[in-house]
Write a protein that holds these residues in place. Structure first.
Motif, PDB file in Angstrom:
ATOM      1  N   SER A  87      19.380  38.175-144.944  1.00 53.11           N
ATOM      2  CA  SER A  87      19.244  38.300-146.388  1.00 53.11           C
ATOM      3  C   SER A  87      18.656  39.669-146.709  1.00 53.11           C
ATOM      4  O   SER A  87      17.998  40.298-145.873  1.00 53.11           O
ATOM      5  N   PHE A  88      18.919  40.117-147.917  1.00 54.99           N
ATOM      6  CA  PHE A  88      18.446  41.428-148.348  1.00 54.99           C
ATOM      7  C   PHE A  88      18.280  41.408-149.856  1.00 54.99           C
ATOM      8  O   PHE A  88      19.126  40.883-150.576  1.00 54.99           O
ATOM      9  N   GLU A  89      17.182  41.967-150.329  1.00 52.76           N
ATOM     10  CA  GLU A  89      17.010  42.125-151.771  1.00 52.76           C
ATOM     11  C   GLU A  89      16.265  43.423-152.040  1.00 52.76           C
ATOM     12  O   GLU A  89      15.442  43.867-151.236  1.00 52.76           O
ATOM     13  N   ALA A  90      16.595  44.041-153.154  1.00 54.79           N
ATOM     14  CA  ALA A  90      15.991  45.332-153.473  1.00 54.79           C
ATOM     15  C   ALA A  90      16.278  45.692-154.924  1.00 54.79           C
ATOM     16  O   ALA A  90      17.139  45.084-155.580  1.00 54.79           O
ATOM     17  N   LYS A  91      15.569  46.701-155.402  1.00 59.07           N
ATOM     18  CA  LYS A  91      15.905  47.350-156.658  1.00 59.07           C
ATOM     19  C   LYS A  91      16.821  48.517-156.317  1.00 59.07           C
ATOM     20  O   LYS A  91      16.733  49.077-155.229  1.00 59.07           O
ATOM     21  N   PHE A  92      17.710  48.872-157.246  1.00 60.08           N
ATOM     22  CA  PHE A  92      18.554  50.027-156.972  1.00 60.08           C
ATOM     23  C   PHE A  92      18.596  50.966-158.174  1.00 60.08           C
ATOM     24  O   PHE A  92      18.436  50.560-159.315  1.00 60.08           O
ATOM     25  N   SER A  93      18.791  52.233-157.860  1.00 59.60           N
ATOM     26  CA  SER A  93      19.102  53.239-158.878  1.00 59.60           C
ATOM     27  C   SER A  93      20.495  53.752-158.565  1.00 59.60           C
ATOM     28  O   SER A  93      20.895  53.837-157.399  1.00 59.60           O
ATOM     29  N   GLN A  94      21.234  54.097-159.596  1.00 61.04           N
ATOM     30  CA  GLN A  94      22.642  54.418-159.440  1.00 61.04           C
ATOM     31  C   GLN A  94      22.972  55.730-160.145  1.00 61.04           C
ATOM     32  O   GLN A  94      22.487  56.006-161.239  1.00 61.04           O
ATOM     33  N   GLN A  95      23.812  56.521-159.498  1.00 59.66           N
ATOM     34  CA  GLN A  95      24.349  57.720-160.120  1.00 59.66           C
ATOM     35  C   GLN A  95      25.860  57.721-159.950  1.00 59.66           C
ATOM     36  O   GLN A  95      26.369  57.405-158.875  1.00 59.66           O
ATOM     37  N   VAL A  96      26.555  58.071-161.021  1.00 60.24           N
ATOM     38  CA  VAL A  96      28.011  58.131-160.992  1.00 60.24           C
ATOM     39  C   VAL A  96      28.437  59.566-161.253  1.00 60.24           C
ATOM     40  O   VAL A  96      28.022  60.171-162.243  1.00 60.24           O
ATOM     41  N   LYS A  97      29.254  60.109-160.349  1.00 61.49           N
ATOM     42  CA  LYS A  97      29.719  61.479-160.499  1.00 61.49           C
ATOM     43  C   LYS A  97      31.243  61.531-160.434  1.00 61.49           C
ATOM     44  O   LYS A  97      31.876  60.711-159.781  1.00 61.49           O
ATOM     45  N   ASP A  98      31.813  62.544-161.122  1.00 61.57           N
ATOM     46  CA  ASP A  98      33.260  62.718-161.063  1.00 61.57           C
ATOM     47  C   ASP A  98      33.640  63.520-159.826  1.00 61.57           C
ATOM     48  O   ASP A  98      32.791  63.853-158.996  1.00 61.57           O
ATOM     49  N   GLU A  99      34.920  63.826-159.698  1.00 61.20           N
ATOM     50  CA  GLU A  99      35.410  64.529-158.510  1.00 61.20           C
ATOM     51  C   GLU A  99      34.796  65.915-158.350  1.00 61.20           C
ATOM     52  O   GLU A  99      34.713  66.449-157.242  1.00 61.20           O
ATOM     53  N   GLN A 100      34.352  66.501-159.459  1.00 58.97           N
ATOM     54  CA  GLN A 100      33.737  67.815-159.410  1.00 58.97           C
ATOM     55  C   GLN A 100      32.226  67.757-159.172  1.00 58.97           C
ATOM     56  O   GLN A 100      31.558  68.787-159.136  1.00 58.97           O
ATOM     57  N   GLY A 101      31.688  66.554-159.039  1.00 66.57           N
ATOM     58  CA  GLY A 101      30.261  66.396-158.796  1.00 66.57           C
ATOM     59  C   GLY A 101      29.414  66.372-160.041  1.00 66.57           C
ATOM     60  O   GLY A 101      28.178  66.419-159.957  1.00 66.57           O
ATOM     61  N   GLU A 102      30.046  66.298-161.210  1.00 69.56           N
ATOM     62  CA  GLU A 102      29.301  66.244-162.468  1.00 69.56           C
ATOM     63  C   GLU A 102      28.790  64.827-162.717  1.00 69.56           C
ATOM     64  O   GLU A 102      29.526  63.856-162.567  1.00 69.56           O
ATOM     65  N   LEU A 103      27.516  64.731-163.097  1.00 66.81           N
ATOM     66  CA  LEU A 103      26.907  63.423-163.355  1.00 66.81           C
ATOM     67  C   LEU A 103      27.481  62.823-164.633  1.00 66.81           C
ATOM     68  O   LEU A 103      27.444  63.432-165.698  1.00 66.81           O
ATOM     69  N   LEU A 104      28.003  61.609-164.508  1.00 64.91           N
ATOM     70  CA  LEU A 104      28.576  60.908-165.653  1.00 64.91           C
ATOM     71  C   LEU A 104      27.646  59.850-166.218  1.00 64.91           C
ATOM     72  O   LEU A 104      27.603  59.623-167.418  1.00 64.91           O
TER      73      LEU A 104
END
Length: 216
Positions: A45-62
């Protein structure tokens, strides 16, 4: 676009195709796969908090987001995103529920039907037949999972990283849209006792229900 594609793009916020220039030998693949399976075999089993970043193909943060995750064998998942939108993805091992609080809609699917759509499911199963559908290679701090030819996966690349204590520390998902979602875990707990209620979902009154299990 199928709902499964839309759902997975929402859960991972559209993470995709990166080409390989290196063909790994079957011996290297087997070693990497065995190593990864051995690590995950220790994680019931595993549990955690997560932070997420989404970037496009050019590496720009969306987009950025936060939430919590809980995993347990077999095929039990609770992935709850609290920002920027409230969404919940819950599997009890047989049925999977995806709830979008903003649209007030619940979609119900058979969990087995999702196995081929993302290698993420490998984190919650030890079924050798499912593992045979993917190639595993070593990368810095972890492993890379890619579907074999003929597997209709919405996720093209899944990178799994472990910290010095050999605990799951990060996941990076690359999908068909060309975007990459990176998840970093903190306050993680491995092999703790998880309440069964974490992996159950009671459909709220008044929401729209899209039951896709009928006729499957």
């Amino acid at each position: 676009m199928t709902f499964q594609t839309k759902m997975l793009n929402t859960v991972f916020i559209k993470p995709t195709v990166l080409a390989f220039g290196l063909i790994l030998s079957s011996q290297v693949w087997a070693s990497a796969a065995d190593d990864l399976k051995a690590k995950l075999a220790l994680m019931n089993s595993f549990e955690a908090k997560f932070s997420q970043q989404v970037k496009d193909e050019q590496g720009e943060l969306l987009q950025s987001g936060q939430g919590t995750i809980a995993l347990a064998h077999p095929l039990k998942i609770r992935w709850e995103q609290v920002s920027p939108d409230e969404t919940l993805f819950v599997s009890d091992g047989e049925k999977t529920f995806y709830f979008d609080a903003f649209s007030e809609q619940v979609t119900v699917m058979k969990t087995n039907g999702l196995i081929d759509t993302t290698p993420f499911i490998l984190l919650t199963t030890r079924d050798s037949a499912q593992w045979e559908k993917y190639q595993i290679s070593n990368i810095a701090q972890g492993y890379r999972i890619t579907p074999k030819p003929g597997i209709d996966s919405q996720v093209e690349i899944l990178d799994i990283a472990f910290n010095k204590a050999q605990n799951l520390s990060a996941i990076k998902v690359t999908d068909l849209s060309g975007q990459v979602s990176s998840f970093t875990f903190k306050d993680s707990r491995v092999n703790g006792k998880l309440a069964g209620s974490l992996f159950s979902f009671n459909i709220p009154e008044g929401v729209v229900v899209d039951d896709q299990t009928q006729g499957e």
